[in-house]
Design a protein around this motif. Structure first.
Motif, PDB file in Angstrom:
ATOM      1  N   TRP A  38      12.087   5.547  -9.443  1.00 37.54           N
ATOM      2  CA  TRP A  38      11.334   6.290  -8.445  1.00 37.54           C
ATOM      3  C   TRP A  38      10.587   5.325  -7.548  1.00 37.54           C
ATOM      4  O   TRP A  38      10.230   4.208  -7.949  1.00 37.54           O
ATOM      5  N   LEU A  39      10.334   5.772  -6.314  1.00 36.65           N
ATOM      6  CA  LEU A  39       9.576   4.980  -5.344  1.00 36.65           C
ATOM      7  C   LEU A  39       8.380   5.799  -4.889  1.00 36.65           C
ATOM      8  O   LEU A  39       8.541   6.902  -4.367  1.00 36.65           O
ATOM      9  N   HIS A  40       7.178   5.260  -5.085  1.00 34.53           N
ATOM     10  CA  HIS A  40       5.949   5.908  -4.643  1.00 34.53           C
ATOM     11  C   HIS A  40       5.463   5.228  -3.372  1.00 34.53           C
ATOM     12  O   HIS A  40       5.362   3.990  -3.321  1.00 34.53           O
ATOM     13  N   ARG A  41       5.161   6.046  -2.362  1.00 34.21           N
ATOM     14  CA  ARG A  41       4.559   5.535  -1.122  1.00 34.21           C
ATOM     15  C   ARG A  41       3.087   5.919  -1.122  1.00 34.21           C
ATOM     16  O   ARG A  41       2.745   7.099  -1.132  1.00 34.21           O
ATOM     17  N   ALA A  42       2.223   4.925  -1.117  1.00 37.76           N
ATOM     18  CA  ALA A  42       0.783   5.164  -1.175  1.00 37.76           C
ATOM     19  C   ALA A  42       0.107   4.443  -0.021  1.00 37.76           C
ATOM     20  O   ALA A  42       0.547   3.366   0.396  1.00 37.76           O
ATOM     21  N   VAL A  43      -0.971   5.042   0.492  1.00 39.46           N
ATOM     22  CA  VAL A  43      -1.714   4.458   1.596  1.00 39.46           C
ATOM     23  C   VAL A  43      -3.154   4.271   1.169  1.00 39.46           C
ATOM     24  O   VAL A  43      -3.738   5.114   0.478  1.00 39.46           O
ATOM     25  N   GLU A  44      -3.721   3.155   1.565  1.00 37.98           N
ATOM     26  CA  GLU A  44      -5.103   2.840   1.247  1.00 37.98           C
ATOM     27  C   GLU A  44      -5.996   3.375   2.359  1.00 37.98           C
ATOM     28  O   GLU A  44      -5.946   2.900   3.501  1.00 37.98           O
ATOM     29  N   VAL A  45      -6.808   4.387   2.040  1.00 39.42           N
ATOM     30  CA  VAL A  45      -7.723   5.002   3.009  1.00 39.42           C
ATOM     31  C   VAL A  45      -9.141   4.782   2.508  1.00 39.42           C
ATOM     32  O   VAL A  45      -9.566   5.406   1.533  1.00 39.42           O
ATOM     33  N   GLY A  46      -9.863   3.895   3.187  1.00 45.14           N
ATOM     34  CA  GLY A  46     -11.204   3.580   2.724  1.00 45.14           C
ATOM     35  C   GLY A  46     -11.154   2.902   1.372  1.00 45.14           C
ATOM     36  O   GLY A  46     -10.462   1.897   1.182  1.00 45.14           O
ATOM     37  N   ASP A  47     -11.880   3.443   0.413  1.00 46.84           N
ATOM     38  CA  ASP A  47     -11.884   2.892  -0.937  1.00 46.84           C
ATOM     39  C   ASP A  47     -11.056   3.727  -1.893  1.00 46.84           C
ATOM     40  O   ASP A  47     -11.220   3.623  -3.111  1.00 46.84           O
ATOM     41  N   MET A  63      -7.027   5.629  -2.773  1.00 45.81           N
ATOM     42  CA  MET A  63      -5.594   5.599  -2.544  1.00 45.81           C
ATOM     43  C   MET A  63      -5.066   7.022  -2.469  1.00 45.81           C
ATOM     44  O   MET A  63      -5.503   7.905  -3.213  1.00 45.81           O
ATOM     45  N   HIS A  64      -4.121   7.228  -1.583  1.00 48.33           N
ATOM     46  CA  HIS A  64      -3.468   8.524  -1.414  1.00 48.33           C
ATOM     47  C   HIS A  64      -1.967   8.298  -1.519  1.00 48.33           C
ATOM     48  O   HIS A  64      -1.387   7.571  -0.699  1.00 48.33           O
ATOM     49  N   ILE A  65      -1.330   8.877  -2.551  1.00 48.23           N
ATOM     50  CA  ILE A  65       0.117   8.746  -2.714  1.00 48.23           C
ATOM     51  C   ILE A  65       0.776   9.814  -1.849  1.00 48.23           C
ATOM     52  O   ILE A  65       0.673  11.016  -2.130  1.00 48.23           O
ATOM     53  N   ILE A  66       1.447   9.400  -0.789  1.00 44.07           N
ATOM     54  CA  ILE A  66       2.044  10.325   0.171  1.00 44.07           C
ATOM     55  C   ILE A  66       3.187  11.095  -0.475  1.00 44.07           C
ATOM     56  O   ILE A  66       3.279  12.321  -0.344  1.00 44.07           O
ATOM     57  N   GLU A  67       4.067  10.386  -1.184  1.00 50.16           N
ATOM     58  CA  GLU A  67       5.217  11.048  -1.787  1.00 50.16           C
ATOM     59  C   GLU A  67       5.805  10.163  -2.868  1.00 50.16           C
ATOM     60  O   GLU A  67       5.555   8.950  -2.912  1.00 50.16           O
ATOM     61  N   GLU A  68       6.586  10.779  -3.731  1.00 43.34           N
ATOM     62  CA  GLU A  68       7.382  10.061  -4.721  1.00 43.34           C
ATOM     63  C   GLU A  68       8.842  10.430  -4.506  1.00 43.34           C
ATOM     64  O   GLU A  68       9.189  11.600  -4.378  1.00 43.34           O
ATOM     65  N   LEU A  69       9.704   9.418  -4.437  1.00 41.01           N
ATOM     66  CA  LEU A  69      11.111   9.600  -4.118  1.00 41.01           C
ATOM     67  C   LEU A  69      11.965   9.202  -5.315  1.00 41.01           C
ATOM     68  O   LEU A  69      11.785   8.117  -5.890  1.00 41.01           O
ATOM     69  N   GLN A  70      12.906  10.054  -5.678  1.00 41.42           N
ATOM     70  CA  GLN A  70      13.866   9.732  -6.734  1.00 41.42           C
ATOM     71  C   GLN A  70      15.038   9.005  -6.080  1.00 41.42           C
ATOM     72  O   GLN A  70      15.896   9.605  -5.450  1.00 41.42           O
TER      73      GLN A  70
END
Length: 889
Positions: free
Chosen positions: A452-461, A463-470
């Protein structure tokens, strides 16, 4: 014994779960730190992906040259040069580099695995100069290296011995760099040797020290990086190479169960070893501990799995991202910690550790000058020390005995940037993108051990995981990853294939709400579509909200699913409303008012997949709206117009009907809020249906269904007789049938017992969801046939007993007595059986004909309880995902 051990293990784990901070286990309040991916995308729903796969396996070495548009791939027994814009096209270049049959045979004689180890695994592939590449492979446990002509993509010379440059074992941790014609590598190179860091060429070669103080202890290397700290240096500093690894702990640990620690080591690029002391050994080797823990909960992640280095505008703004895991393999948890170069430099400038009474303690004595382990600077040159060979012996002796620093390197903020339980991150890449607000955001691409591939973005202090891809249909670990800013893609290698995945798929977001709530820095809403902001030169009309993710999307057209449901009173009705976001919660309204939940006796239940009306009543008719509530934003997802028809008695006597059905219209429906438009106007509210022609039509329909069921019952009876004969003959009675036809005396007539009746009586086989007809029997279940013929036991006497009287055939039962008659869209007829209805899924308890009134099987009560459990389990899994927009009457 094994069962008792397993039980003891489970009890121990339960005890540890109850203690938040015991031994650093990820239990207790620390679970509140867990970050949930907003959306989940499965393999069949991937967008814009390309795949490369040939006869080779293990695509674990990548070299990306983005400017020239070439991706070099090292696999098992082959090398490839791929076009970065289309890795799937068949014209890609290839070099076949498989181990010879003789070398494979020698590998097998060494006791190695012919399925994994006795191949040529490419472990090193980098640019040597403008015209050539340099490559090394394990070659079935006899490493070889070679030069490749990059223009023609073939070997340009003979092979070189690679045992000092490439590990024997393809599973050993390894990292390597080619810097200005010099090769630096780190691994366990030979069978019984200790891991070490080496400079392989040019001469003289250097390595780490093993005595009297071993500098590395069972080290498992994961990454290395060169930082040009000599550029614009005010002190004439040297470039440095940093190595990242996990090794067995040498110092005293807070928790005895933790035996391994994460490390960062540093050497100077211009190190040439000592003149007399530390000959052909590093004089600048220093190492420090990397800490990734949650101090409030005593959770320590001590195994380093991968490191990504994000260089800033200057070398001193470099940031290191490390992926950490737990030492215990049976517990999955991962964390991402972020470190600054200044913190690492501060650790190497701090106090040393030394061995005192067989234990590592902080050194408090005098440190010789110049400082041991430092690189040659202008201050050294002013004292006549122009290289490491000019260093005094006391400095080199101190460096040999003090390779470990006392100061630990803590992450930025002294806590993990991201924590994820039940997941093992193994690879990572980071890309910075500028959003519409003008801020640069770091987007993390995290590969797991299950593909799986997780796309996460650092916002301030946070983390927000945008999506997980199989990424792969078959679970397999991600083994390598590299980002192409030019192609706006990430290339992911695994054991079976190489994938090109876009950095973002903005077109996946079909509405303004989804586009804005995703908080994807690559995407913005243009009023009609979610687009990549880099594709628009004029971005003034794009909508994006990275900080809060709750900017309103009023008066924006969007597709809202609307359905009509007409059911009979007493039916269980499920109004499905699937949340596309894992962070959203469903909220329901009835005729514009909030739909309250008062408990299990309220007549309805609200779940993550929809609203269940239990025993629908006419007063529950109305317009149901399902909203997705996320980040204080209400987004309309589904709208249902539900009409519950009352359960009225049949009229007695003749009824006069007309040819046309009457229709009734009620007052106009309440209008939809302009901020949440729908596809079509709302239907009229329900009006009770009076008895009359329309009801008479329903009665005729029910009579038709009962007639149909009776016909099916007759067919069932015929099939029963056929199966009786077939089963009778196939169970050894064929010979007695033959004797009877020839007039021979029979030795006995077996007693037959009716045992099982299948649901074939109503013309349907067992469905894919597991719908079955059920029966009660004192015998063991013998299969799924229509009838079970159980032969009786013959008399042991020689004289044949008198023939048994023929079995009385019970009168045929109408199918309504042992099967359910269903209508479409969740309608079921009322049957005189023990029946439970659930949106069209019916179950009935079969009884034997002729049973006295009130007599039931001893399994009746347990069977009823089992049915209730099955029904509760299937309420959300056995329903038609797309019921038609039609009345079921």
């Amino acid at each position: 014994m094994g069962g008792h051990f397993t039980l003891l293990t489970h009890l121990l784990l339960l005890l540890l779960r109850s203690l938040p901070g015991v031994c650093g286990f990820p239990f207790g309040p620390v679970l509140d730190l867990d970050v949930t991916p907003r959306t989940t995308v499965y393999f069949q729903d991937l967008l814009g992906c390309q795949q490369f796969s040939r006869r080779s396996l293990n695509y674990n070495t990548l070299l990306l040259e983005d400017d020239s548009g070439v991706l070099y791939v090292g696999a098992r027994g082959a090398l490839y040069a791929l076009d970065t814009s289309n890795i799937s096209k068949p014209v890609n270049l290839m070099i076949d580099w498989r181990a010879s049959a003789e070398q494979k045979k020698q590998c097998l004689n060494k006791g190695k695995d012919n399925q994994t180890e006795c191949y040529n695994h490419i472990r090193f592939l980098q640019r040597y100069n403008e015209t050539h590449l340099y490559v090394c492979g394990t070659n079935a446990f006899r490493p070889l290296c070679a030069y490749i002509d990059a223009e023609h993509f073939n070997f340009s010379s003979g092979f070189e011995e690679g045992r000092d440059r490439c590990p024997y074992d393809p599973a050993k941790g390894y990292t390597g760099l080619l810097v200005d014609g010099e090769m630096f590598s780190a691994s366990q190179y030979e069978f019984r040797s200790s891991p070490d860091i080496r400079r392989n060429f040019p001469f003289p070669t250097l390595r780490t020290e093993e005595a009297p103080t071993r500098w590395l202890l069972e080290a498992d290397f994961v990454s290395s990086v060169l930082l040009r700290e000599s550029v614009n240096s005010s002190v004439g500093d040297d470039d440095k190479i940093y190595f990242f690894f996990t090794e067995r702990s040498q110092e005293q640990m807070a928790y005895p169960s933790q035996t391994r620690v994460a490390r960062v080591a540093r050497i100077c690029k211009g190190d040439w070893g000592g003149q007399r002391t530390l000959q052909r050994k590093w004089t600048s080797f220093l190492k420090a501990r990397l800490v990734c823990s949650v101090p409030d909960y005593e959770l320590h992640l001590n195994v380093l799995r991968n490191v990504f280095v994000l260089e800033g505008q200057d070398v001193h703004s470099t940031v290191f991202y490390g992926v950490f895991g737990l030492e215990w393999r049976n517990i999955k948890a991962s964390a991402v910690c972020q470190y600054s170069l200044s913190d690492i430099q501060r650790a190497f400038e701090g106090p040393y550790m030394e061995v005192q009474d067989s234990k590592w303690r902080q050194y408090t004595g005098k440190v010789p000058e110049p400082r041991p382990g430092s690189c040659i600077t202008d201050a050294h040159r002013s004292k006549g020390i122009n290289s490491s060979r000019d260093l005094p012996d006391n400095v080199l002796t101190f460096a040999r005995r003090h390779p470990l620093m006392s100061t630990q390197v803590h992450p930025i903020g002294r806590r993990p940037l991201l924590f994820k339980r039940s997941v093992n991150y193994v690879k990572m890449a980071v890309h910075q993108v500028t959003a519409l607000d003008g801020h640069a955001y770091s987007v993390l691409f995290l590969g797991t051990d299950e593909g799986w591939l997780h796309r996460a973005v650092e916002v301030g202090d946070q983390m927000h995981i945008i999506e997980e891809l199989q990424l792969f249909e078959t679970p397999q670990p991600v083994v390598t990853m590299v980002i192409s800013p030019r192609q706006r893609s990430v290339y992911v290698g695994s054991n079976s294939a190489l994938l090109r995945v876009p950095l973002s798929s903005c077109r996946r977001y079909t509405s303004c709400f989804e586009c804005v709530l995703a908080r994807d820095p690559f995407c913005g809403w243009d009023g009609a579509l979610c687009v990549d902001i880099s594709s628009r030169t004029n971005r003034s009309r794009l909508t994006q909200d990275m900080q809060k993710g709750n900017r309103a999307c009023d008066n924006v057209p969007g597709a809202v699913v609307q359905r009509r449901r007409t059911v009979m009173s007493g039916d269980d009705v499920l109004l499905q409303c699937e949340m596309r976001s894992n962070l959203a919660t469903p909220r329901w309204t009835l005729d514009g008012s909030d739909f309250q939940v008062y408990g299990l006796d309220s007549g309805h239940r609200v779940g993550t997949d929809g609203l269940l009306l239990i025993g629908a009543r006419p007063d529950q008719s109305g317009d149901y709206r399902c909203y997705a509530l996320e980040n204080d934003v209400w987004a309309l997802v589904r709208l249902y117009s539900v009409r519950v028809l009352p359960d009225m008695p049949f009229p007695i006597g003749p009824t006069v009907t007309t040819g046309a059905s009457s229709t009734t219209t009620g007052p106009a429906s309440p209008s939809v809020s302009p901020s949440v438009p729908t596809e079509r106007p709302l239907p009229s509210p329900p009006v009770p249906l009076p008895p009359g022609p329309e009801f008479q039509t329903y009665r005729h329909m029910e009579a038709m269904y009962i007639s149909l069921v009776a016909v099916l019952g007759g067919l069932c009876l015929v099939l029963t007789v056929v199966l009786l004969y077939v089963s009778f003959c196939t169970r050894g009675v064929y010979q007695r049938c033959k004797n009877s036809q020839q007039g021979l005396p029979e030795s006995g007539v077996p007693h037959m017992e009716l045992k099982t009746i299948s649901s074939h009586c109503n013309g349907r086989r067992e469905s894919r969801h597991g719908r079955r007809s059920l029966s009660v029997s004192n015998m063991d279940d013998m299969g799924d046939g229509f009838l079970q013929i159980v032969p009786g036991v013959g008399s042991p006497s020689k004289s044949p007993p008198p023939p048994a009287p023929p079995l009385p055939m019970p009168p045929p039962l109408p199918c309504s007595e042992y099967a359910s008659s269903e209508y479409t869209n969740g309608m079921s007829a009322t049957l005189p059986s023990v029946l439970r209805k659930m949106n069209g899924n019916s179950y009935v308890l079969l009884r034997q004909p002729g049973d006295p009134e009130g007599s039931t099987s001893p399994l009746y009560h347990s069977f009823t309880e089992e049915l209730n459990r099955i029904l509760e389990k299937r309420k959300h899994t056995q329903l038609d995902p797309n019921p038609p927009d039609e009345s079921s009457v």
